[in-house]
Scaffold this active site. Sequence first.
Site, PDB file in Angstrom:
ATOM      1  NE  ARG A 208      -4.931   3.775   4.002  1.00 34.17           N
ATOM      2  CZ  ARG A 208      -4.118   2.962   4.645  1.00 34.17           C
ATOM      3  NH1 ARG A 208      -4.481   1.728   4.888  1.00 34.17           N
ATOM      4  NH2 ARG A 208      -2.945   3.360   5.049  1.00 34.17           N
TER       5      ARG A 208
ATOM      6  CB  THR B 288     -11.700   6.574   9.863  1.00 32.60           C
ATOM      7  OG1 THR B 288     -11.603   6.931   8.466  1.00 32.60           O
ATOM      8  CG2 THR B 288     -12.285   7.751  10.640  1.00 32.60           C
TER       9      THR B 288
ATOM     10  CG  ASP C 207       1.506   7.411   0.610  1.00 28.87           C
ATOM     11  OD1 ASP C 207       1.253   7.480  -0.612  1.00 28.87           O
ATOM     12  OD2 ASP C 207       0.701   7.761   1.483  1.00 28.87           O
TER      13      ASP C 207
ATOM     14  CG  ASP D   4       2.803  10.821  -0.320  1.00 35.91           C
ATOM     15  OD1 ASP D   4       2.013  11.516  -0.987  1.00 35.91           O
ATOM     16  OD2 ASP D   4       2.760  10.736   0.921  1.00 35.91           O
TER      17      ASP D   4
HETATM   18  C1  PRP Z   1      -3.437   4.136  -0.999  1.00 39.39           C
HETATM   19  C2  PRP Z   1      -3.351   3.067  -2.053  1.00 39.39           C
HETATM   20  C3  PRP Z   1      -4.713   2.433  -1.971  1.00 39.39           C
HETATM   21  C4  PRP Z   1      -5.044   2.524  -0.507  1.00 39.39           C
HETATM   22  C5  PRP Z   1      -4.822   1.170   0.095  1.00 39.39           C
HETATM   23  O1  PRP Z   1      -4.123   5.240  -1.456  1.00 39.39           O
HETATM   24  O2  PRP Z   1      -3.038   3.557  -3.319  1.00 39.39           O
HETATM   25  O3  PRP Z   1      -5.702   3.068  -2.771  1.00 39.39           O
HETATM   26  O4  PRP Z   1      -4.130   3.477   0.060  1.00 39.39           O
HETATM   27  O5  PRP Z   1      -5.207   1.168   1.423  1.00 39.39           O
HETATM   28  P1  PRP Z   1      -6.459   0.337   1.937  1.00 39.39           P
HETATM   29  O6  PRP Z   1      -6.379  -1.020   1.344  1.00 39.39           O
HETATM   30  O7  PRP Z   1      -6.244   0.336   3.427  1.00 39.39           O
HETATM   31  O8  PRP Z   1      -7.721   1.068   1.564  1.00 39.39           O
HETATM   32  P2  PRP Z   1      -4.263   6.586  -0.615  1.00 39.39           P
HETATM   33  O9  PRP Z   1      -5.479   6.546   0.245  1.00 39.39           O
HETATM   34  O10 PRP Z   1      -2.969   6.870   0.091  1.00 39.39           O
HETATM   35  O11 PRP Z   1      -4.569   7.670  -1.725  1.00 39.39           O
HETATM   36  P3  PRP Z   1      -3.633   8.186  -2.910  1.00 39.39           P
HETATM   37  O12 PRP Z   1      -3.501   7.071  -3.916  1.00 39.39           O
HETATM   38  O13 PRP Z   1      -4.417   9.337  -3.450  1.00 39.39           O
HETATM   39  O14 PRP Z   1      -2.307   8.598  -2.330  1.00 39.39           O
HETATM   40  N1  URA Z   2      -1.342   2.791   1.120  1.00 36.52           N
HETATM   41  C1  URA Z   2      -0.057   2.928   0.727  1.00 36.52           C
HETATM   42  O1  URA Z   2       0.257   3.722  -0.174  1.00 36.52           O
HETATM   43  N2  URA Z   2       0.868   2.169   1.320  1.00 36.52           N
HETATM   44  C2  URA Z   2       0.558   1.297   2.298  1.00 36.52           C
HETATM   45  O2  URA Z   2       1.465   0.613   2.795  1.00 36.52           O
HETATM   46  C3  URA Z   2      -0.771   1.171   2.684  1.00 36.52           C
HETATM   47  C4  URA Z   2      -1.708   1.923   2.080  1.00 36.52           C
END
Ligand code: PRP
Ligand code: URA
Length: 209
Positions: free
Chosen positions: A104, A108, A200, A203
Site C-alpha cells: 500500500r 495514496t 501493521d 511489520d
Molecule cells: C497490509 C496488509 C494488506 C494491506 C491492507 O500490507 O497486509 O495487504 O496492508 O490494506 P488495504 O486493505 O487498505 O489495501 P502492506 O501494504 O502494509 O504491505 P506488507 O504486507 O508488505 O507490509
Molecule cells: N495494513 C495493516 O497491516 N494494518 C492495518 O491496520 C491496515 C492495513
Amino acid sequence: MGNVYVLDHPLIQHKLTYIRNKKTGTKEFRELVDEVAGLMAFEITRDMPTEEITIETPVTEAKTKILSGKKIGLVPILRAGLGMVDGILRLIPAAKVGHVGLYRDPNTLKPVEYYIKLPSDIEERELIVIDPMLATGGSANDAIHSLKKRGANNIKLMCLIAAPEGVEVIQKDHPDVDIYLAALDEKLNEKGYIVPGLGDAGDRLFGTK
Ligand code: PRP
Ligand code: URA
C-alpha cells in the site's frame, strides 16, 4: 453479494486477543498467526465435498470418505499473507501456492503490484486469497482482479481482521467472493489502519518498522 463469515470459535477469538495485544512480540505473534490460520482453514473447509470409497482396514472392508472437490490453491498477498500459509498447508498439504506482491502506498493508500506468480491451472482450482488485514480493501480487491484476469473463477478471501470499508469494497466489486474473518472491526483511522486492529501486520510478523 458474497457472504461474510466471522469465525467466532473460542480458540480463534482467544488467540486473536494475544495477536492484537501490542505487548506480544514478533516470535509469539508469528506463532499465533500461524495457529489461527490453521484453525480458520479448518472452519473454511467445512463444506468441502466428499465421496465414498471402499478400502480394506486390517479388520474388514469399509466404505469411507475422501475429499472429492476442486483442488485448492492458496494465494497469500505479500508480505503479511505469508504468515498464514504454513498453518493452512498443515491441513491441506497438497494445496499449491501462488504469490501476489502488493504494498500500500503510504500516501495514496493505493495498492502497487510488484510481483505475481501463480500455479498454471488456477482456473481449475478453488483459490483462497490470504491476507491478515482487509483495511480499505484496495490490496485484496486488486489481487482478486489480477487472479480473475488470469482465469480464476472460484475464489474465497480469508483475513484475520477487516474494516467495514474493506468488506464493502469486496462485496461491491466481487459479489462472487465469500469473505472469512476472525473479526470485523469498527472502522479505519485517518492513516488507513484498522481500529482497534493489530497495527501493521507485516511489520509485526517480520520485525520491521
Ligand atoms: C497490509 C496488509 C494488506 C494491506 C491492507 O500490507 O497486509 O495487504 O496492508 O490494506 P488495504 O486493505 O487498505 O489495501 P502492506 O501494504 O502494509 O504491505 P506488507 O504486507 O508488505 O507490509
Ligand atoms: N495494513 C495493516 O497491516 N494494518 C492495518 O491496520 C491496515 C492495513
